[in-house]
Design a protein around this motif. Structure first.
Motif, PDB file in Angstrom:
ATOM      1  N   THR A 281       0.811  -1.225   0.000  1.00  0.00           N
ATOM      2  CA  THR A 281       0.000   0.000   0.000  1.00  0.00           C
ATOM      3  C   THR A 281       0.838   1.267   0.000  1.00  0.00           C
ATOM      4  O   THR A 281       0.371   2.302  -0.455  1.00  0.00           O
ATOM      5  N   GLN A 282       2.045   1.196   0.518  1.00  0.00           N
ATOM      6  CA  GLN A 282       2.939   2.355   0.589  1.00  0.00           C
ATOM      7  C   GLN A 282       2.154   3.621   0.951  1.00  0.00           C
ATOM      8  O   GLN A 282       2.078   4.572   0.163  1.00  0.00           O
ATOM      9  N   PRO A 283       1.617   3.669   2.158  1.00  0.00           N
ATOM     10  CA  PRO A 283       0.696   4.739   2.531  1.00  0.00           C
ATOM     11  C   PRO A 283       1.360   6.055   2.935  1.00  0.00           C
ATOM     12  O   PRO A 283       0.683   6.993   3.305  1.00  0.00           O
ATOM     13  N   TRP A 284       2.645   6.152   2.851  1.00  0.00           N
ATOM     14  CA  TRP A 284       3.354   7.312   3.374  1.00  0.00           C
ATOM     15  C   TRP A 284       3.484   8.442   2.366  1.00  0.00           C
ATOM     16  O   TRP A 284       3.480   8.255   1.170  1.00  0.00           O
TER      17      TRP A 284
ATOM     18  N   PRO B  61      19.030  20.995  10.677  1.00  0.00           N
ATOM     19  CA  PRO B  61      18.838  21.922   9.558  1.00  0.00           C
ATOM     20  C   PRO B  61      17.737  21.494   8.592  1.00  0.00           C
ATOM     21  O   PRO B  61      17.244  22.308   7.820  1.00  0.00           O
ATOM     22  N   ASN B  62      17.375  20.230   8.630  1.00  0.00           N
ATOM     23  CA  ASN B  62      16.295  19.724   7.780  1.00  0.00           C
ATOM     24  C   ASN B  62      15.495  18.706   8.572  1.00  0.00           C
ATOM     25  O   ASN B  62      16.025  18.047   9.454  1.00  0.00           O
ATOM     26  N   LEU B  63      14.227  18.591   8.222  1.00  0.00           N
ATOM     27  CA  LEU B  63      13.362  17.556   8.786  1.00  0.00           C
ATOM     28  C   LEU B  63      12.675  16.835   7.642  1.00  0.00           C
ATOM     29  O   LEU B  63      12.303  17.459   6.648  1.00  0.00           O
ATOM     30  N   ILE B  64      12.513  15.539   7.803  1.00  0.00           N
ATOM     31  CA  ILE B  64      11.682  14.769   6.894  1.00  0.00           C
ATOM     32  C   ILE B  64      10.499  14.289   7.733  1.00  0.00           C
ATOM     33  O   ILE B  64      10.673  13.533   8.691  1.00  0.00           O
ATOM     34  N   ILE B  65       9.321  14.750   7.380  1.00  0.00           N
ATOM     35  CA  ILE B  65       8.109  14.360   8.090  1.00  0.00           C
ATOM     36  C   ILE B  65       7.447  13.250   7.285  1.00  0.00           C
ATOM     37  O   ILE B  65       7.219  13.397   6.080  1.00  0.00           O
ATOM     38  N   VAL B  66       7.181  12.135   7.954  1.00  0.00           N
ATOM     39  CA  VAL B  66       6.520  11.000   7.317  1.00  0.00           C
ATOM     40  C   VAL B  66       5.066  11.014   7.782  1.00  0.00           C
ATOM     41  O   VAL B  66       4.784  10.989   8.973  1.00  0.00           O
ATOM     42  N   SER B  67       4.146  11.065   6.828  1.00  0.00           N
ATOM     43  CA  SER B  67       2.720  11.153   7.135  1.00  0.00           C
ATOM     44  C   SER B  67       1.965   9.998   6.491  1.00  0.00           C
ATOM     45  O   SER B  67       2.378   9.476   5.453  1.00  0.00           O
ATOM     46  N   ILE B  68       0.854   9.619   7.150  1.00  0.00           N
ATOM     47  CA  ILE B  68      -0.079   8.684   6.530  1.00  0.00           C
ATOM     48  C   ILE B  68      -1.471   9.276   6.671  1.00  0.00           C
ATOM     49  O   ILE B  68      -1.718  10.115   7.538  1.00  0.00           O
ATOM     50  N   ASP B  69      -2.361   8.847   5.820  1.00  0.00           N
ATOM     51  CA  ASP B  69      -3.745   9.296   5.872  1.00  0.00           C
ATOM     52  C   ASP B  69      -4.342   8.895   7.215  1.00  0.00           C
ATOM     53  O   ASP B  69      -4.163   7.763   7.676  1.00  0.00           O
ATOM     54  N   GLU B  70      -5.059   9.807   7.857  1.00  0.00           N
ATOM     55  CA  GLU B  70      -5.635   9.530   9.173  1.00  0.00           C
ATOM     56  C   GLU B  70      -6.590   8.341   9.140  1.00  0.00           C
ATOM     57  O   GLU B  70      -6.745   7.625  10.125  1.00  0.00           O
ATOM     58  N   ALA B  71      -7.197   8.087   8.007  1.00  0.00           N
ATOM     59  CA  ALA B  71      -8.101   6.939   7.872  1.00  0.00           C
ATOM     60  C   ALA B  71      -7.371   5.624   8.091  1.00  0.00           C
ATOM     61  O   ALA B  71      -7.978   4.609   8.437  1.00  0.00           O
ATOM     62  N   LEU B  72      -6.049   5.614   7.902  1.00  0.00           N
ATOM     63  CA  LEU B  72      -5.252   4.406   8.075  1.00  0.00           C
ATOM     64  C   LEU B  72      -4.630   4.290   9.459  1.00  0.00           C
ATOM     65  O   LEU B  72      -3.921   3.328   9.752  1.00  0.00           O
ATOM     66  N   LYS B  73      -4.892   5.254  10.327  1.00  0.00           N
ATOM     67  CA  LYS B  73      -4.245   5.329  11.636  1.00  0.00           C
ATOM     68  C   LYS B  73      -4.362   4.017  12.422  1.00  0.00           C
ATOM     69  O   LYS B  73      -3.375   3.536  12.972  1.00  0.00           O
ATOM     70  N   SER B  74      -5.526   3.408  12.446  1.00  0.00           N
ATOM     71  CA  SER B  74      -5.695   2.186  13.224  1.00  0.00           C
ATOM     72  C   SER B  74      -5.036   0.978  12.542  1.00  0.00           C
ATOM     73  O   SER B  74      -4.808  -0.043  13.182  1.00  0.00           O
ATOM     74  N   SER B  75      -4.693   1.094  11.273  1.00  0.00           N
ATOM     75  CA  SER B  75      -4.050   0.000  10.563  1.00  0.00           C
ATOM     76  C   SER B  75      -2.561  -0.056  10.809  1.00  0.00           C
ATOM     77  O   SER B  75      -1.932  -1.077  10.570  1.00  0.00           O
ATOM     78  N   TYR B  76      -1.999   1.067  11.216  1.00  0.00           N
ATOM     79  CA  TYR B  76      -0.551   1.114  11.414  1.00  0.00           C
ATOM     80  C   TYR B  76      -0.291   1.439  12.837  1.00  0.00           C
ATOM     81  O   TYR B  76       0.537   1.813  13.387  1.00  0.00           O
TER      82      TYR B  76
END
Length: 139
Positions: free
Chosen positions: A42-45, A124-139
């Motif tokens: 699914t690669q949800p990120w 100096p840099n940030l990488i923010i990894v996000s997933i759809d909130e609808a998938l929150k309980s799956s991960y």
């Protein structure tokens, strides 16, 4: 360096050089990260890379919120551990504060450390990894 050696030698860094990470380095990191396995491919990120003025503005806003006493409300809280997980969390926290010379009753130093954490230690840099909130309980 071989993968197993890299894993065994890994450590957490909380001090960064002020120079931004070159864009091609970040691109290479993200290209490898997108190859990470995920359930049923699914690669949800989604990745968001911050640096420069945008990151400075975010840090300024975060510091203002912390200084105003606004409670932190993470999407994935780490404070509700129980049992051995809570014991490990407390053990690490006690050891860290001891190493930093921050006494339990020193609220100002603890607040200052909290600001460092919230602001990602001025990386100096940030990488923010996000997933759809609808998938929150799956991960």
């Amino acid at each position: 360096m071989e993968l197993m050696e890299a894993i065994k030698l890994r450590k957490s860094i909380r001090a960064y050089k002020p120079a931004p990470v070159p864009r091609d380095t970040i691109t290479k990191i993200l290209e490898v990260a997108t190859r990470s396995p995920s359930g049923m491919n699914t690669q949800p990120w989604e990745f968001t890379v911050l640096g420069g003025k945008v990151l400075d503005d975010l840090r300024q806003a975060l510091r203002a919120q912390v200084n105003a006493g606004v409670p932190i409300n993470p999407d994935f809280p780490r404070t509700n551990f129980t049992g051995v997980y809570r014991e490990r969390q407390v053990e690490v926290g006690v050891a860290l504060y001891r190493l930093l010379g921050i006494a339990r009753e020193d609220k100002e130093k603890r607040r200052q450390w909290h600001l460092e954490v919230v602001c990602a230690f001025d990386a100096p840099n940030l990488i923010i990894v996000s997933i759809d909130e609808a998938l929150k309980s799956s991960y």
